[in-house]
Design a protein around this motif. Sequence first.
Motif, PDB file in Angstrom:
ATOM      1  N   TYR A 337      45.055  51.753  40.586  1.00  0.00           N
ATOM      2  CA  TYR A 337      45.955  50.983  41.444  1.00  0.00           C
ATOM      3  C   TYR A 337      47.180  51.827  41.786  1.00  0.00           C
ATOM      4  O   TYR A 337      47.647  52.654  40.982  1.00  0.00           O
ATOM      5  N   VAL A 344      44.157  50.600  46.318  1.00  0.00           N
ATOM      6  CA  VAL A 344      43.262  51.006  45.238  1.00  0.00           C
ATOM      7  C   VAL A 344      42.562  52.283  45.672  1.00  0.00           C
ATOM      8  O   VAL A 344      42.034  52.354  46.790  1.00  0.00           O
ATOM      9  N   THR A 358      44.179  46.386  49.429  1.00  0.00           N
ATOM     10  CA  THR A 358      43.743  45.202  48.690  1.00  0.00           C
ATOM     11  C   THR A 358      43.901  43.921  49.496  1.00  0.00           C
ATOM     12  O   THR A 358      43.234  42.933  49.205  1.00  0.00           O
ATOM     13  N   SER A 667      46.142  45.310  37.953  1.00  0.00           N
ATOM     14  CA  SER A 667      47.181  45.519  38.958  1.00  0.00           C
ATOM     15  C   SER A 667      48.545  45.565  38.293  1.00  0.00           C
ATOM     16  O   SER A 667      48.792  44.854  37.310  1.00  0.00           O
ATOM     17  N   SER A 672      46.041  40.453  39.418  1.00  0.00           N
ATOM     18  CA  SER A 672      44.637  40.742  39.717  1.00  0.00           C
ATOM     19  C   SER A 672      44.204  41.964  38.918  1.00  0.00           C
ATOM     20  O   SER A 672      45.029  42.716  38.392  1.00  0.00           O
ATOM     21  N   TRP A 673      42.902  42.150  38.840  1.00  0.00           N
ATOM     22  CA  TRP A 673      42.332  43.356  38.244  1.00  0.00           C
ATOM     23  C   TRP A 673      41.081  43.742  39.028  1.00  0.00           C
ATOM     24  O   TRP A 673      40.442  42.897  39.653  1.00  0.00           O
ATOM     25  N   ALA A 674      40.771  45.022  39.006  1.00  0.00           N
ATOM     26  CA  ALA A 674      39.667  45.563  39.794  1.00  0.00           C
ATOM     27  C   ALA A 674      38.676  46.244  38.873  1.00  0.00           C
ATOM     28  O   ALA A 674      39.022  46.728  37.787  1.00  0.00           O
ATOM     29  N   ILE A 683      37.392  42.861  43.043  1.00  0.00           N
ATOM     30  CA  ILE A 683      38.769  42.527  42.710  1.00  0.00           C
ATOM     31  C   ILE A 683      38.831  41.054  42.358  1.00  0.00           C
ATOM     32  O   ILE A 683      38.457  40.195  43.176  1.00  0.00           O
ATOM     33  N   TYR A 684      39.276  40.754  41.168  1.00  0.00           N
ATOM     34  CA  TYR A 684      39.444  39.379  40.696  1.00  0.00           C
ATOM     35  C   TYR A 684      40.935  39.053  40.709  1.00  0.00           C
ATOM     36  O   TYR A 684      41.747  39.820  40.189  1.00  0.00           O
ATOM     37  N   SER A 685      41.287  37.912  41.291  1.00  0.00           N
ATOM     38  CA  SER A 685      42.687  37.558  41.460  1.00  0.00           C
ATOM     39  C   SER A 685      42.944  36.168  40.913  1.00  0.00           C
ATOM     40  O   SER A 685      42.052  35.311  40.861  1.00  0.00           O
TER      41      SER A 685
END
Length: 873
Positions: A337, A344, A358, A667, A672-674, A683-685
């Motif tokens: 990130y 990203v 993103t 992130s 969020s995380w990727a 990508i989950y937010s």
Amino acid sequence: SNKSETLPVTTTHNITCVGLSPDGNLAILVDEEGAAVLVSLISKSVLHHFHFHKPVHCICFSPDGKKFVVTKDNVALLYHAPGKTREFNAFVLDKSYFGPYDETTFIDWTDDSKCFAVGSKDMSTWVFGAERWANLVYYSLGGHKDAIVACFFEEGSLDLYTLSQDGTLCIWECDTELDGLKPRLPKDASREQEGELGVEEPRGQEIHGKAKTQDQEGNRKEREEKVKYSRVGKYFFNKEGDFNNLTSAAYHKKTHLLVTGFASGIFHLHELPEFNLIHSLRSVGFPCKVSQGFASFGDTFVVVVPGLGQLLVWEWQSESYILKQQGHFNSMVSLAYSPDGQYVVTGGDDGKVKVWNTNSGFCFVTFTEHTSNVTGVTFTSTGCVVLSSSLDGTVRAFDFHRYRNFRTFTSPRPTQFSCVETDSSGEIVCAGSQDSFDVFVWSMQTGRLLDVLAGHEGPISSLSFNPVQAILATASWDKTVRLWDMFDSWRIKETLTLTADAIAVTYRPDGKELAVASQDGQITFWDPQNAVQTGSIEGRHDLQAGRKELDKITAKHSAKGKSFTTLCYSADGQSILAGGQSKFVCIYHVKEQILMKKFEISCNLSLDAMEEYLDRRKMTQFGSMALIDEDAGEEDGVALALPGVKKGDMSSRHFKPEIRVTCLHFSPTGRSWAATTTEGLLIYSLDSSLVFDPFDLDIDITPSSVHRVLREKEYMAAIVMAFRLNEKKLIQEVLERVPHHEVSVVCMSLPELYVERVLQFLASALETSRHLEFYLTWAQRLLMLHGQKLKSRSPKFLKPVVSQVQTSERSHFFSVLFWCDWNRYNIKYAIALSQQRGMKRSAEPSASDEESEGSDVPTSEHCMEETEQHYCF
């Protein structure tokens, strides 16, 4: 609008066929096994599930949206399209059409939805009536020597174009117009009409012969009235080489433009029916496919290169593409990130480094300088430089503003780098080697090699810098993690001994804890100051690795050899993400050392290592069908993967990629995380616009009370009440009702708790709103009055919000600049034209005053005023 969106819809196998309704509200997705999903593109939800029980080749809605045709095997099925009413079964079968002898390949409808054409691999094209027509039931067209690739109706006509795989175009002319199709009457109705016309039924044997001859004459007349086709033209595309088959085609009926794509990477643009070549281009040598539809004006079309994962929107008049997107050719292996969380960067096995936005989901820059697999990527703390390591023996630094490779770091001897990391200042660059077991240290400013850290006895698998101190942690396959002090002559500060090979290492954001993933499936936590282990997590049972097709052991025993390969702390350091050779990503609570949640990254059974149990339908008396090679002899009838091989035999006829998670990253904002997986970049937010999330809500706060307070001109109270309800339309209405001259007063009296929420709303609303000055005034006053407090209290929140506002403002700036320049050039052109006419008028011989008064030549002021009225923005 340069944005992409991922539907929250999943299928159990790869999606092979998509049908879109003409109004764009519904979509039908069909996977490899024939399972269909009806999706609403408005609510982004699944409306209905259906199974065709066989693979579907094509789906096409009628232009009026009332019906759609599905082809499977050699059958065309006509269904009633689902409407706005709730139905128990949304897919109602109307008719089944049999005709082709081989698999069907293409569907096209007439403009009035009365007929449709179906192409087949048996080299024939069939025209079917969507309704019961008396003079058209079905019609078969031949003339080709290869499988039909596409067939298109002419606009408002039954005339047809057919294209085959060998590059042949046939033009068919019909002797009947669309209005000439006669509906077929039921038998009872036809008899009643004959009775009304005075036709009596024949009696006796003598009259029976006359009736028979009358029936024969009637049949002959019906045959003469039947729809007939005749071929009026046949053209051949230019062939270059032997392997130049036609792969796809698209036709725009209004402009009569035909686009064809070939297996050699060439696509042509022709004008029909004259078959005039307008344009010819070659892609990068891979087979290209053309989408089945142009843009509404016919000036752009879509070209897809499946071999490269490339999507092009081509504007043929200017001979340039207006949109280009391409993913990684092979799997992604690493990501990072940017410090503000807006971008990203990913690295893949294809040697490319890509930077993604993103917010829009688009890749906007690709670096192709590496000549081998990219093994690691990272951003510097300023976000201006992207670093990448590769197996080609180089570590490259890319300028994020000028998009160029400005520095290349190499080692004295050729070596393959497996990971890369930089310190918090961005001045020191470190890379680990997987063949010389050393860690190389360079200076970012000079590019010189500062030192080589030797001491490990195995390949370096991971690096991590302490965010607070200049201490480097290196993980190796020699079952140790070493801590190096960068300011004390590069000496080893501590050595942490593990029970298995170390695969991944990462520091907590405050630098007071170290997490290490090892080959035995454990995650161990260490205190780096005292070199003491503080805890461990046994994660082998949480992986739940699936059973491969070629495995002869169960999934439970297969999971014993699996482990986590990537770790990442959350932004607050309380949780840790772990992923590896499994379809699950686990998030653990560090202090309690318990599993909090498991994320299933995919349910796609087309990938390997997904099923946990044997499928009885794939079992035979000789074992699993995947282990049997039908073409091999009896002795060599089993195909097993070699030990250590992950990608399988690329020359084999059956290949399924294995599901796995290669890299995880949180992130900086913590929202969020990727993850880079076999399915791509996910990508989950925490953000979700479809969830009702009230904030400090009371029973007295309702939309009617908000409107009442707004009418009383209590704007600050109305804003607070609207944000408590947290309805986007209501918030937008309240903010836009605030007078422009009172924005400063409202911002000054706004509570600090609501300043962050107002800024977040402004950042998202500014992207699509037309009230640019109004929203920018809001953002400016909030930042001027509350910026220092926000910066000291939550700096991680302020930076991405301000970046989002700047991005929206920049996009609006360029669009407004374009229209202003366009208006200015048109006004200049109008003034110049009026002056030219005035000069011509003055050059002509003088006329009488009456003639000059009645002249129609416009003056400069009149032309300027009229132009401003028509062209001003």
